[in-house]
Design a protein around this motif. Structure first.
Motif, mmCIF file in Angstrom:
data_model
loop_
_atom_site.group_PDB
_atom_site.id
_atom_site.type_symbol
_atom_site.label_atom_id
_atom_site.label_comp_id
_atom_site.label_asym_id
_atom_site.label_seq_id
_atom_site.Cartn_x
_atom_site.Cartn_y
_atom_site.Cartn_z
ATOM 1 N N THR A 105 14.143 12.437 -5.329
ATOM 2 C CA THR A 105 12.725 12.254 -5.628
ATOM 3 C C THR A 105 12.579 10.958 -6.405
ATOM 4 O O THR A 105 13.322 10.707 -7.358
ATOM 5 C CB THR A 105 12.169 13.404 -6.470
ATOM 6 O OG1 THR A 105 12.227 14.618 -5.715
ATOM 7 C CG2 THR A 105 10.726 13.139 -6.877
ATOM 8 N N VAL A 106 11.645 10.106 -5.965
ATOM 9 C CA VAL A 106 11.402 8.862 -6.681
ATOM 10 C C VAL A 106 10.003 8.895 -7.292
ATOM 11 O O VAL A 106 9.049 9.352 -6.669
ATOM 12 C CB VAL A 106 11.549 7.622 -5.764
ATOM 13 C CG1 VAL A 106 12.973 7.481 -5.293
ATOM 14 C CG2 VAL A 106 10.606 7.678 -4.592
ATOM 15 N N GLU A 107 9.937 8.444 -8.529
ATOM 16 C CA GLU A 107 8.649 8.318 -9.221
ATOM 17 C C GLU A 107 8.251 6.851 -9.199
ATOM 18 O O GLU A 107 9.040 5.972 -9.580
ATOM 19 C CB GLU A 107 8.746 8.824 -10.650
ATOM 20 C CG GLU A 107 7.440 8.709 -11.420
ATOM 21 C CD GLU A 107 7.569 9.157 -12.864
ATOM 22 O OE1 GLU A 107 6.676 8.791 -13.675
ATOM 23 O OE2 GLU A 107 8.558 9.846 -13.188
ATOM 24 N N LEU A 108 7.029 6.598 -8.754
ATOM 25 C CA LEU A 108 6.548 5.226 -8.654
ATOM 26 C C LEU A 108 5.775 4.817 -9.894
ATOM 27 O O LEU A 108 5.329 5.664 -10.687
ATOM 28 C CB LEU A 108 5.668 5.079 -7.412
ATOM 29 C CG LEU A 108 6.300 5.502 -6.086
ATOM 30 C CD1 LEU A 108 5.314 5.326 -4.939
ATOM 31 C CD2 LEU A 108 7.577 4.713 -5.814
ATOM 32 N N LYS A 109 5.599 3.527 -10.036
ATOM 33 C CA LYS A 109 4.912 2.996 -11.210
ATOM 34 C C LYS A 109 3.477 3.470 -11.294
ATOM 35 O O LYS A 109 2.911 3.603 -12.393
ATOM 36 C CB LYS A 109 4.962 1.461 -11.187
ATOM 37 C CG LYS A 109 4.484 0.795 -12.457
ATOM 38 C CD LYS A 109 4.696 -0.709 -12.383
ATOM 39 C CE LYS A 109 4.268 -1.390 -13.686
ATOM 40 N NZ LYS A 109 4.485 -2.866 -13.634
ATOM 41 N N ASP A 110 2.859 3.776 -10.146
ATOM 42 C CA ASP A 110 1.472 4.251 -10.149
ATOM 43 C C ASP A 110 1.369 5.766 -10.350
ATOM 44 O O ASP A 110 0.289 6.339 -10.230
ATOM 45 C CB ASP A 110 0.771 3.837 -8.858
ATOM 46 C CG ASP A 110 1.461 4.385 -7.614
ATOM 47 O OD1 ASP A 110 2.369 5.223 -7.741
ATOM 48 O OD2 ASP A 110 1.092 3.951 -6.495
ATOM 49 N N GLY A 111 2.517 6.418 -10.653
ATOM 50 C CA GLY A 111 2.519 7.858 -10.938
ATOM 51 C C GLY A 111 2.785 8.736 -9.737
ATOM 52 O O GLY A 111 3.002 9.948 -9.906
ATOM 53 N N LYS A 112 2.787 8.196 -8.538
ATOM 54 C CA LYS A 112 3.016 9.006 -7.344
ATOM 55 C C LYS A 112 4.495 9.367 -7.217
ATOM 56 O O LYS A 112 5.372 8.643 -7.687
ATOM 57 C CB LYS A 112 2.550 8.250 -6.101
ATOM 58 C CG LYS A 112 1.050 8.012 -6.068
ATOM 59 C CD LYS A 112 0.644 7.241 -4.806
ATOM 60 C CE LYS A 112 -0.864 6.982 -4.787
ATOM 61 N NZ LYS A 112 -1.265 6.189 -3.602
#
Length: 506
Positions: free
Chosen positions: A268-275
């Motif tokens: 699972t990857v968390e993106l800088k925009d919170g997604k």
């Protein structure tokens, strides 16, 4: 202290930079002895795709290239002076040389030196040590062509050493939280190890980091195979010389801030925009490389002791200082300021590395012959690095203020970028000032040539469009033939229309 005038010179690395440096030292200089050592079993550097189908002596150092690679530089910018690149076999719609064509050019360029024994293959450099009082360099090599199981270790002393090992040895991994764990699991792979599209990626969820040439190639290659969409994590729009076709199967997403390993060994990857993006099977890291000639040991330039005090050259860099990704203490990106009998060709990233290596190694040749003058004190030689760092930091600050974004990672000390023409033109002016006959031999660098060079990227885009159409037509032809064969088997005339769309491999 007087500038060095070496008699015996060793060139390390048999890629683009090493080969043209060898030629220029031999043909444009008057040195007593010049040799080149290359650790692999052939010359060509990154353009030599050794897939090790047959056993070879010693360790394996694979190229980061992949089969069927097509370059993005036109032949004239791949031509060493006095050695034009032959007309590629490609069509007018695809004028860029292939990996094989480029390696063939380099191999032919090196043939006479291989025949003369001036190039020694299967020779790995283990260590280069500076001798006290600028009395030369001890070079320890391992000959893997010998019958020794662990190679035959040989030590020799040279007046001067040119390091031409380039940029593609040590992959740069971003310091993203959780990446180390994903890397250890074998889920995250650097672009250096990508070897082209294969069925092992079929139906997999893929994340690609970056939008430079490697990342764009990987994403486009895997689009017909992997599960849609392929996610491409980017910090900013690509620079225009990173050419790629738009593809609805590739979805650009924000930078990754965290990787988390799931119980099923997916990510699972968390993106800088919170997604969040879950169930990722494969992560390709296209964040580039970092220069690290870790085999070079130099005298401590700040030691007052007369005794030998060796330290790794790269230890001079404070990783927290501005522009840490560089080979330190270089004048004009070439000469080691504390001892100019050590030099580097290919220490920069540039648009046209063949021609830049040609002009910079010609400059080095004449500098070591004391035909071109340069400062004799280390403090004066270091001024180039100080000025370059200050300039880059100023420009990065301007870009950040104007765009509101983090400056490009390619806007750095070691990337010539927009200064490429000025840098090369300055070297050429000094060369021609002492060797006027080379004025019409070396390439021209000017604003007009810069504009002309940049037209390559629009041409590359058109060539990609043409290749896409060709592959679509080939696919349609295969479908027509298949339908025709099926119709013959059934005893009917082909009337089924050919589908207008289908898988396109590009």
């Amino acid at each position: 202290m007087a500038n060095p005038q070496p008699r015996r010179v060793l060139v390390i690395g048999g890629g683009v930079c090493g080969l043209v440096t060898l030629r220029n030292l031999v043909e444009r200089g008057s040195f007593e002895k010049v040799e080149l050592v290359e650790r692999r079993d052939d010359v060509g550097g990154v353009w030599y795709l050794d897939e090790q189908q047959t056993p070879s002596p010693g360790p394996h150092w694979p190229s980061p290239a992949y089969p069927n690679l097509i370059g993005n530089v036109l032949p004239e910018f791949l031509s060493f002076s006095e050695a034009p690149f032959p007309e590629p076999s490609s069509t007018p719609h695809q004028p860029f040389p292939t990996l094989k064509e480029t390696h063939d050019y380099l191999r032919k360029f090196a043939d006479r030196y291989l025949e003369q024994g001036v190039i020694r293959l299967n020779t790995e450099v283990i260590k280069v040590e500076e001798l006290p009082e600028r009395k030369g360099w001890t070079v320890v090599t391992k000959d893997w062509s010998s019958q020794e199981k662990d190679g035959n270790v040989v030590s020799s002393v040279w007046d001067a050493v040119v390091v031409c090992t380039g940029w593609y040895d040590e992959p740069l991994w971003p310091p993203t939280e959780g990446l180390d764990i994903v890397k250890e699991k074998g889920i995250a792979t650097h672009a250096k190890w990508y070897r082209g599209p294969s069925q092992k990626y079929a139906g997999r969820r893929v994340l690609v980091i970056g939008n430079g040439n490697s990342s764009n190639d990987i994403a486009s290659h895997l689009a017909p195979l992997a599960q849609h969409p392929i996610y491409r994590s980017i910090r900013r729009h690509a620079l225009r010389h990173f050419v790629s076709l738009p593809d609805s199967r590739i979805q650009d997403v924000a930078p990754v801030v965290r990787y988390s390993l799931q119980d099923n060994d997916k990510v699972t990857v968390e993106l800088k925009d919170g997604k969040l993006i879950e169930d990722i099977d494969i992560v390709f890291i296209g964040s580039g490389y970092t220069p690290n000639p870790s085999f070079i040991y130099v005298q401590d330039p700040h030691s007052s002791s007369s005794s030998s005090s060796l330290a790794p050259l790269m230890s001079q860099i404070d990783t927290n200082a501005p522009q840490p990704r560089r080979i330190p203490s270089l004048h004009r990106h070439i000469l080691y300021a504390y001892n100019p009998s050590l030099a580097f060709i290919g220490s920069t990233m540039c648009f046209t590395p063949f021609t830049i290596a040609d002009v910079s190694s010609t400059w080095l040749t004449l500098a070591w012959m004391n035909q071109i003058t340069y400062p004799s004190s280390s403090s004066a030689l270091l001024q180039f690095e100080k000025d370059r760092i200050a300039h880059i930091e100023t420009q990065r600050a301007i870009e950040a203020e104007e765009t509101g974004r983090e400056p490009s990672s390619l806007f750095t000390y070691s990337a010539l970028g927009s200064s490429e023409e000025d840098y090369a033109a300055g070297l050429k002016r000094e060369i021609v000032g002492v060797r006027p006959e080379l004025g019409g031999v070396l390439p021209e660098w000017s604003e007009e040539r810069r504009v002309y060079r940049q037209q390559m990227y629009a041409l590359k885009y058109k060539s990609l469009e043409w290749l896409k159409l060709q592959r679509e037509e080939n696919l349609k032809e295969k479908e027509r033939n298949l339908l025709k064969q099926e119709g013959v088997k059934a005893g009917v005339v082909e009337t089924v229309p050919v589908p207008a769309n289908g898988t396109v491999l590009y």
